[in-house]
Design an enzyme around this catalytic site. Structure first.
Site, short mmCIF file in Angstrom:
data_model
loop_
_atom_site.label_atom_id
_atom_site.label_comp_id
_atom_site.label_asym_id
_atom_site.label_seq_id
_atom_site.Cartn_x
_atom_site.Cartn_y
_atom_site.Cartn_z
N HIS A 130 38.21 37.71 41.56
CA HIS A 130 38.88 38.89 42.11
C HIS A 130 38.09 39.45 43.30
O HIS A 130 37.35 40.42 43.15
CB HIS A 130 38.99 39.93 40.98
CG HIS A 130 39.76 41.16 41.31
ND1 HIS A 130 40.54 41.31 42.45
CD2 HIS A 130 39.87 42.34 40.63
CE1 HIS A 130 41.09 42.52 42.44
NE2 HIS A 130 40.69 43.16 41.37
N CYS A 132 42.02 47.65 44.46
CA CYS A 132 42.52 46.27 44.28
C CYS A 132 43.80 46.02 45.06
O CYS A 132 44.15 44.87 45.34
CB CYS A 132 42.74 45.98 42.81
SG CYS A 132 41.34 46.41 41.78
#
Lengths: 138, 383
Positions: B328, B85
């Site tokens: 995301h 991430c």
């Protein structure tokens, strides 16, 4: 349990009975590890295989309610961390699939080995799990 | 070492883009960023492309060079960066280092991700990871953190829900947040399907597609291109400890990365005007507000409940909508957080503008090894 089932990875646990998790201890700094590292990450020395304690206390847990088809786990299933008695190791583990709803922080649990899901080769295999020491509610 | 500014930003909206290829999203964000910066493609000296899943999901690799050439950039060094991430923030750290060192003057950072493919598997860091073999998947680690946080500090499931309600409300004010386009109530969040107790489906960020881009420039020449350069005061990347006995109720990586960033910037949490953090699950934002120093450890639940982290509050968090509101797109996420910081510090955020924003902090966290975050990033921007 079927005699031909193998652990999901070699060198992680002894099937028994009694089942035992296989950890390691560094001969220099005496730190214990699970699973056995290639060398001690602090001393870079070879480590000695040891059998870890079979009882401990639940540190945290989760109950996964969506399917995890990666290794065909039961749905739902509980997993989390157990602090092993006297070993200073917080081990990640499955909890007893029959008692997923009963797991609580602080609960006393003991090691078991049984057939849960499939392994890297896609065949049914053995995994370690912890179950409540007192047998739980069921 | 030289100071580094951000002089250009670009985004391809975060949402579901089933028919738009990964490369096109990246190219469009890159073009927006270099046009915003007022630089020509030939003036970019070095490029960094952040992505996490292209090799798995769309079977692409070394995508960065393809994206850069789509924006007219060739010949220069291009690096493809994967750090879960935090890939986009990690790429930003490298871009900053390449300029601060004096070796390059202008760097382009592009993060892009396409997750809405016909089959999206549960993410895991390695099939042979012992914890993965024992049932760990990404959501389990955060559910275990939530269970532990609730046990230790009395955090409530209503407080977990409030994070999503807030960030979904913020997302409505962001034209780049295309995933939901509607608000949500605490009851809806609590009554959504249970994924991993206590996290319901609406306490988890959705999978969206998108891209974001930044142009970084040596501060000594940034005013040739813009009258409003934003200063990148600190760009920090740390790894976890990974030793025995992980702590699930704090983010040690947040504490360590933010301490380095605050010291580097000569600032503290009390100076920060607005924050974007890795709210992949609602418990994450509660813990980040604690571990980045905005409220005491254990008080993140009451902190969101007080309204302190809402737009107009003491320290607005995830005003862009965050991961919960925007979705995301892994490699793009951390770049988009810094894009939001630039928009806020330029005073161009419109209805979601944090009044008088002068200092902005972006935090991101990625992947797990032995109960610790593998990567954690903190970037601090100032006007």
């Amino acid at each position: 349990m079927a005699a031909d089932l193998k652990p999901m990875l070699d060198g992680i646990f002894e099937v028994g009975p009694p089942p035992r998790l296989l950890g390691a201890e560094c001969p220099i700094c005496k730190q214990k590890f699970f699973p056995k590292p290639i060398v001690c990450p602090h001393c870079l020395e070879d480590v000695k295989e040891i059998k870890l304690n079979t009882e401990g206390t639940v540190y945290s847990y989760s109950i996964l309610r969506i399917p995890n088809k990666l290794y065909q786990f039961p749905q739902p299933y509980a997993s989390g961390y157990v602090d092993l008695d006297n070993d200073n190791i917080r081990v990640y583990c499955l909890f007893d699939p029959e008692k997923a709803e009963e797991i609580r922080i602080g609960q006393r649990v003991t090691l078991r080995v049984g057939q849960i899901g499939i392994g890297l080769d896609g065949k049914e295999c053995l995994r370690y799990y912890f179950t409540p020491v007192d047998g739980g509610e069921k | 070492m030289r100071d580094v500014d951000i002089i250009g930003i670009g985004m391809f909206p975060f949402g579901v883009h089933k028919t738009t290829p990964l490369v096109e999203m990246g190219v469009r964000a890159a073009i927006d960023a270099i046009k915003d910066a007022g630089v020509k493609p030939s003036q970019v000296n070095i490029g960094f492309f952040a992505n996490m899943q292209a090799a798995n999901l769309t079977k692409e690799f070394t995508t960065g060079q393809t994206v850069m050439w789509g924006a007219g950039i060739n010949k220069i060094p291009v690096f493809n960066i994967e750090n879960a991430c935090t890939s986009g923030a990690s790429a930003t750290t490298l871009a900053m280092m390449s300029i601060a060192s004096g070796q390059y003057d202008i760097a382009l950072v592009v993060g892009a991700e396409k997750l809405n493919v016909p089959f999206i598997p549960l993410l895991n860091p390695s099939l042979r990871d012992i914890n993965v073999l024992e049932g760990n998947v990404v959501i389990n680690g955060f559910a275990q953190r939530a269970v532990r946080h609730m046990h230790e500090y009395g955090t409530t499931k209503e407080q977990l829900a409030m994070v999503d309600v807030k960030n979904r409300k913020h997302a409505l004010l962001n034209p780049m947040a295309k995933f939901f386009n509607k608000p949500v109530t605490i009851e809806e969040v609590l009554n959504a399907p249970m994924m991993a107790d206590p996290l319901t489906k609406l306490m988890c960020c959705p999978n969206s597609d998108g891209a974001a881009a930044l142009v970084l420039c040596a501060a000594e020449i940034s005013r040739r291109f813009t009258s409003k350069p934003i200063h990148l005061k600190a760009s920090v990347l740390v790894s976890g400890i990974f030793d025995e006995v992980p702590d699930m109720q704090t983010f040690e990586e947040d504490q360590r990365a933010s301490r380095i960033a605050y010291e580097t910037a000569g600032l503290g949490p009390e100076d920060v005007s607005a924050v974007e953090c890795h709210d992949a699950f609602t418990i994450c934002e509660i813990m980040h507000t604690e571990n980045l120093g905005f409220c005491p450890i254990g008080e993140g639940g009451p902190f969101v409940e007080s309204g302190a982290t809402s737009l107009g509050g003491k320290i607005p968090v995830n005003v862009s909508g965050g991961l919960l509101g925007k979705g995301h797109p892994l490699g793009a996420t951390a770049v988009s957080q810094i894009v939001e910081g630039v928009i806020q510090l330029r005073g161009e955020a419109g209805a979601r503008q944090v009044e008088g924003a002068k200092v902005f902090l972006a935090e991101c966290m990625g992947a797990e090894l032995r109960g610790d975050a593998k990567t954690c990033t903190v970037n601090i921007l100032t006007v």
